[in-house]
Design an enzyme around this catalytic site. Structure first.
Site, PDB file in Angstrom:
ATOM      1  N   ASP A 167      -0.964 -22.836  15.589  1.00 25.48           N
ATOM      2  CA  ASP A 167       0.011 -22.197  15.244  1.00 25.48           C
ATOM      3  C   ASP A 167       1.005 -22.745  14.538  1.00 25.48           C
ATOM      4  OD1 ASP A 167       1.517 -19.314  14.347  1.00 25.48           O
ATOM      5  OD2 ASP A 167       2.341 -20.197  16.266  1.00 25.48           O
ATOM      6  N   LYS A 190       6.640 -21.855  23.979  1.00 19.89           N
ATOM      7  CA  LYS A 190       6.960 -19.991  24.348  1.00 19.89           C
ATOM      8  C   LYS A 190       7.912 -19.886  25.546  1.00 19.89           C
ATOM      9  CE  LYS A 190       4.551 -17.994  20.527  1.00 19.89           C
ATOM     10  NZ  LYS A 190       5.844 -18.125  19.573  1.00 19.89           N
ATOM     11  N   HIS A 205       4.556 -27.555  11.609  1.00 22.37           N
ATOM     12  CA  HIS A 205       5.514 -27.815  11.272  1.00 22.37           C
ATOM     13  C   HIS A 205       6.073 -29.232  11.832  1.00 22.37           C
ATOM     14  CE1 HIS A 205       6.539 -23.683  10.096  1.00 22.37           C
ATOM     15  NE2 HIS A 205       5.656 -23.072  11.274  1.00 22.37           N
ATOM     16  N   ARG A 227       0.965  -1.184   0.174  1.00 27.74           N
ATOM     17  CA  ARG A 227       0.031  -0.184  -0.146  1.00 27.74           C
ATOM     18  C   ARG A 227       1.115   1.661   0.274  1.00 27.74           C
ATOM     19  NH1 ARG A 227      -4.618  -0.709   4.373  1.00 27.74           N
ATOM     20  NH2 ARG A 227      -1.906  -1.875   5.115  1.00 27.74           N
ATOM     21  N   LYS A 242       2.057 -20.132   5.910  1.00 26.28           N
ATOM     22  CA  LYS A 242       1.066 -20.739   6.612  1.00 26.28           C
ATOM     23  C   LYS A 242      -0.271 -18.593   7.516  1.00 26.28           C
ATOM     24  CE  LYS A 242       3.968 -19.737  11.243  1.00 26.28           C
ATOM     25  NZ  LYS A 242       3.441 -20.191  12.512  1.00 26.28           N
ATOM     26  N   GLU A 270      10.695 -22.202  21.290  1.00 25.35           N
ATOM     27  CA  GLU A 270      10.977 -21.016  21.911  1.00 25.35           C
ATOM     28  C   GLU A 270      11.617 -20.134  22.832  1.00 25.35           C
ATOM     29  OE1 GLU A 270       9.316 -18.600  17.983  1.00 25.35           O
ATOM     30  OE2 GLU A 270       7.065 -20.648  19.006  1.00 25.35           O
ATOM     31  N   ASP A 312       6.090 -24.439   3.392  1.00 25.60           N
ATOM     32  CA  ASP A 312       6.369 -24.846   5.434  1.00 25.60           C
ATOM     33  C   ASP A 312       7.852 -24.830   5.473  1.00 25.60           C
ATOM     34  OD1 ASP A 312       7.090 -25.781   7.942  1.00 25.60           O
ATOM     35  OD2 ASP A 312       4.960 -27.286   8.228  1.00 25.60           O
ATOM     36  N   HIS A 313       7.769 -23.951   5.591  1.00 21.55           N
ATOM     37  CA  HIS A 313       9.321 -23.369   5.481  1.00 21.55           C
ATOM     38  C   HIS A 313      10.614 -24.306   6.383  1.00 21.55           C
ATOM     39  CE1 HIS A 313       9.291 -21.292   9.449  1.00 21.55           C
ATOM     40  NE2 HIS A 313      10.320 -21.341   9.503  1.00 21.55           N
ATOM     41  N   LYS A 321      13.996 -26.722   5.247  1.00 26.02           N
ATOM     42  CA  LYS A 321      15.951 -26.294   5.951  1.00 26.02           C
ATOM     43  C   LYS A 321      16.741 -27.841   5.317  1.00 26.02           C
ATOM     44  CE  LYS A 321      14.748 -23.722   9.720  1.00 26.02           C
ATOM     45  NZ  LYS A 321      15.417 -22.819   9.844  1.00 26.02           N
TER      46      LYS A 321
HETATM   47  P1  NAD Z   1       3.689  -7.350   8.495  1.00 27.20           P
HETATM   48  O1  NAD Z   1       1.855  -6.710   8.867  1.00 27.20           O
HETATM   49  O2  NAD Z   1       4.930  -6.906   8.290  1.00 27.20           O
HETATM   50  O3  NAD Z   1       3.482  -6.902   6.307  1.00 27.20           O
HETATM   51  C1  NAD Z   1       2.103  -7.504   5.449  1.00 27.20           C
HETATM   52  C2  NAD Z   1       2.517  -6.836   4.108  1.00 27.20           C
HETATM   53  O4  NAD Z   1       1.077  -6.091   3.823  1.00 27.20           O
HETATM   54  C3  NAD Z   1       3.208  -5.085   4.386  1.00 27.20           C
HETATM   55  O5  NAD Z   1       3.680  -4.985   3.401  1.00 27.20           O
HETATM   56  C4  NAD Z   1       1.556  -4.374   3.885  1.00 27.20           C
HETATM   57  O6  NAD Z   1       2.101  -2.891   3.183  1.00 27.20           O
HETATM   58  C5  NAD Z   1       1.219  -4.880   2.754  1.00 27.20           C
HETATM   59  N1  NAD Z   1      -0.435  -5.157   3.095  1.00 27.20           N
HETATM   60  C6  NAD Z   1      -1.725  -4.166   3.748  1.00 27.20           C
HETATM   61  N2  NAD Z   1      -2.971  -4.525   3.439  1.00 27.20           N
HETATM   62  C7  NAD Z   1      -2.528  -4.423   2.236  1.00 27.20           C
HETATM   63  C8  NAD Z   1      -3.618  -3.919   1.576  1.00 27.20           C
HETATM   64  N3  NAD Z   1      -4.929  -3.560   1.659  1.00 27.20           N
HETATM   65  N4  NAD Z   1      -3.359  -3.881  -0.222  1.00 27.20           N
HETATM   66  C9  NAD Z   1      -1.806  -4.323  -0.098  1.00 27.20           C
HETATM   67  N5  NAD Z   1      -0.919  -4.516   0.371  1.00 27.20           N
HETATM   68  C10 NAD Z   1      -1.644  -4.447   1.642  1.00 27.20           C
HETATM   69  O7  NAD Z   1       3.302  -8.711   7.754  1.00 27.20           O
HETATM   70  P2  NAD Z   1       4.035 -10.288   7.418  1.00 27.20           P
HETATM   71  O8  NAD Z   1       4.848 -10.830   8.548  1.00 27.20           O
HETATM   72  O9  NAD Z   1       5.030  -9.931   6.805  1.00 27.20           O
HETATM   73  O10 NAD Z   1       3.553 -11.479   6.981  1.00 27.20           O
HETATM   74  C11 NAD Z   1       3.034 -11.239   6.518  1.00 27.20           C
HETATM   75  C12 NAD Z   1       1.892 -12.930   6.155  1.00 27.20           C
HETATM   76  O11 NAD Z   1       3.037 -14.052   5.943  1.00 27.20           O
HETATM   77  C13 NAD Z   1       0.885 -13.142   6.944  1.00 27.20           C
HETATM   78  O12 NAD Z   1      -0.302 -14.005   6.696  1.00 27.20           O
HETATM   79  C14 NAD Z   1       1.670 -13.960   7.637  1.00 27.20           C
HETATM   80  O13 NAD Z   1       0.687 -14.287   8.748  1.00 27.20           O
HETATM   81  C15 NAD Z   1       3.151 -15.095   7.529  1.00 27.20           C
HETATM   82  N6  NAD Z   1       3.816 -15.183   7.405  1.00 27.20           N
HETATM   83  C16 NAD Z   1       4.833 -13.936   7.945  1.00 27.20           C
HETATM   84  C17 NAD Z   1       6.306 -14.966   8.275  1.00 27.20           C
HETATM   85  C18 NAD Z   1       7.662 -13.775   9.191  1.00 27.20           C
HETATM   86  O14 NAD Z   1       8.443 -14.047   9.658  1.00 27.20           O
HETATM   87  N7  NAD Z   1       6.907 -12.569   9.517  1.00 27.20           N
HETATM   88  C19 NAD Z   1       6.588 -15.960   8.798  1.00 27.20           C
HETATM   89  C20 NAD Z   1       5.647 -16.937   8.161  1.00 27.20           C
HETATM   90  C21 NAD Z   1       4.189 -16.969   7.705  1.00 27.20           C
END
Ligand code: NAD
Length: 487
Positions: A238, A335, A243, A51, A151, A219, A180-181, A185
């Site tokens: 979760d 955790k 995993h 966004r 996930k 964790e 599933d990361h 590994k």
């Molecule tokens: P985050 O909140 O840091 O980032 C979300 C992103 O989505 C941002 O770039 C934001 O600009 C974008 N966004 C939000 N609303 C939007 C819209 N209406 N239009 C376009 N873009 C939009 O989230 P994150 O931690 O990066 O996680 C993203 C997904 O991946 C989640 O579903 C999370 O559960 C999953 N996930 C994250 C991790 C991690 O390590 N962070 C690991 C596994 C899974």
């Protein structure tokens, strides 16, 4: 030693949520490393979508900052950085608003042609449907496109099935890559190599020779800022549903006829379907971390004073088939535990008869341990004779089977799981990705448990411990014990 790499064909990768945590911490560095190692071609294209009203230059600065923070040593190569950043474009787009999609259309040719085109959905799941719909309606998909999700893939069977339905409306199963990361590994892939490329493990890999299996994902951190997301979800949904069950599948599956996506996934699915329903409530232990010195409790962290969400769970599972009858699979994840460790331990039965006098000491059970975190490693616990002339004394010895030295790879940077997985997406190889029916089978087993235990008060445990006392009892009752969580 430099790892052998096979370059992939030029591709377009559209990252939705490009300004988010996952994209900055994992995806951008992973792609950089793949280019650095010669796998990602210079004419590949990464299109960030989020966004934030940035132009391409603004997003490249963000990507550069991500490389500074998360890219490690290799990211200092100025010439490589210049080449990598040149592959990056950016499109500001609110995926919930129809108007913005034309900007993405302008940034991409309509047809994929012979360039694989991947849409990586690094956004919250509520955006999955609108994005699948949006890229399709904008005419950006064809047979060479694929979609990548991660996930949470639903929060129960019904929502997971609905999610599968959303994607099935626009993509066929071979175009859907569910990450599933843990499967990316190195050690997890090595588990398959050890089992299926060596003759001597497989004859022992059954109830006759294996006493039990332990799978731990511990964790040290609490829920930190994730409280609002985590509350009501908990460790079972979760961590276990994805995993831990994926790791269990790789230990328990029958040898697939080929290392080929559906052959591997068919075998994993059979394991999930063979999981016996947990009928004894004492085989499930739920815990929640209490406050400790200078550390808030879970309910304070999550700002949910009456929460009964579990931050720890231990289970005794059983794979009800001929190979595994009577072999418990003990799973635990939590955790705020003593240390950060992810490990699979296959514990073999003791030798059937000891020929040594009691004074020689006892032979320990052989344990094949596969550690995924903090450092990937594979060890085999053996009993040997204590060296020297002091008579026959038995002593434990650990064989390091990581073999990095043997392969001259001890100085090699261990690639992050996302590097492997993103390249597999481009190659169209789904072997290390979950199929929709696997996700649903895992939820079906989990749902039957959560239906019985959700809402029960979890047992409080000390932060920095190995979890609640009942989790220790879960194994003590069977005359077994959890492996130590190292500091
Ligand atoms: P985050 O909140 O840091 O980032 C979300 C992103 O989505 C941002 O770039 C934001 O600009 C974008 N966004 C939000 N609303 C939007 C819209 N209406 N239009 C376009 N873009 C939009 O989230 P994150 O931690 O990066 O996680 C993203 C997904 O991946 C989640 O579903 C999370 O559960 C999953 N996930 C994250 C991790 C991690 O390590 N962070 C690991 C596994 C899974």
């Amino acid at each position: 030693m430099v790892a052998r790499v096979v370059p992939v064909d030029p591709f377009d990768l559209v990252v939705f949520g490009a300004t988010g945590d996952l994209a900055r911490r994992k995806l951008i560095p992973a792609l950089y490393h793949r280019m650095h190692d010669g796998q990602m071609p210079e004419d590949a294209r990464i299109v960030g979508v989020a966004r934030a009203q940035l132009d391409a230059e603004g997003y490249r600065r963000m990507a550069e900052a991500a490389l500074d923070e998360f890219g490690g040593e290799d990211a200092r190569d100025a010439e490589m950085r210049r080449k990598f950043l040149a592959t990056i474009d950016y499109v500001p787009l609110d995926v919930m608003e129809e108007a913005g999609w034309s900007r993405l259309k302008d940034a991409l040719p309509t047809a994929c042609g012979d360039r694989p085109r991947a849409f990586y959905l690094s956004v919250a799941p509520r955006f999955f449907g609108p994005i699948a719909e949006g890229v399709h309606a904008a005419g950006l998909t064809d047979a060479n496109s694929r979609i990548v999700i991660e996930k949470p893939l639903g929060h129960d069977l019904a929502s997971a099935a609905a999610l599968n339905g959303v994607f099935a409306g626009h993509f066929s199963e071979h175009q859907i890559f569910r990450i599933d990361h843990y499967l990316g590994k190195e050690t997890v892939q090595n588990l398959m190599a050890l089992r299926f490329a060596n003759a001597f493990f497989e004859p022992l890999w059954n109830a006759r020779h294996i006493d039990h299996v332990q799978i731990t994902v511990a964790e040290k951190v609490g829920v930190e800022g994730r409280g609002p997301y985590y509350d009501g979800i908990g460790a079972m949904r979760d961590m276990v549903q994805n995993h831990l069950l994926q790791l269990l599948c790789l230990v328990a599956m029958e040898p697939p006829s080929q290392f080929e996506p559906d052959a591997v996934r068919d075998e994993k699915l059979k394991v999930l379907r063979a999981l016996a329903p947990l009928t004894r409530l004492e085989d499930v232990v739920r815990g929640q971390y209490a406050a400790g010195p200078g550390m808030p409790s879970y309910v304070e962290d999550a700002n949910a004073p009456t929460s009964r969400t579990e931050t720890f769970i231990a289970l005794k599972a059983e794979v009800a088939n001929w190979r595994w009858a009577g072999v418990p699979f003990y799973l635990r994840t939590g955790k705020r535990m003593k240390s950060r460790v992810s490990e699979v331990a296959v514990v073999f039965k003791s030798a059937p008869h000891s020929i040594f006098p009691a004074a020689s000491g006892r032979a320990a059970q052989n344990v094949l341990a596969l550690r995924l975190q903090p450092d990937e490693a594979i060890t085999l616990g053996m009993t040997i004779k204590e060296p020297g002339p002091g008579g026959m004394r038995l002593a434990p010895a650990v064989l390091d089977m990581t073999f990095a030295d043997t392969l001259g790879a001890s100085n090699m940077r261990m690639p992050d799981a996302y590097e492997r997985l993103v390249m597999d997406v481009i190659r169209g190889d789904q072997t290390l990705f979950m199929r929709g029916d696997e996700v649903e089978a895992a939820w079906a087993w989990v749902d039957a448990i959560t239906a019985r235990v959700d809402g029960e008060r979890p047992e409080l445990y000390e932060p920095g411990s190995a979890g609640p006392d009942d989790a220790l009892m879960l194994m003590h009752r069977d005359g077994r014990r959890w492996r130590e969580l190292a500091q």
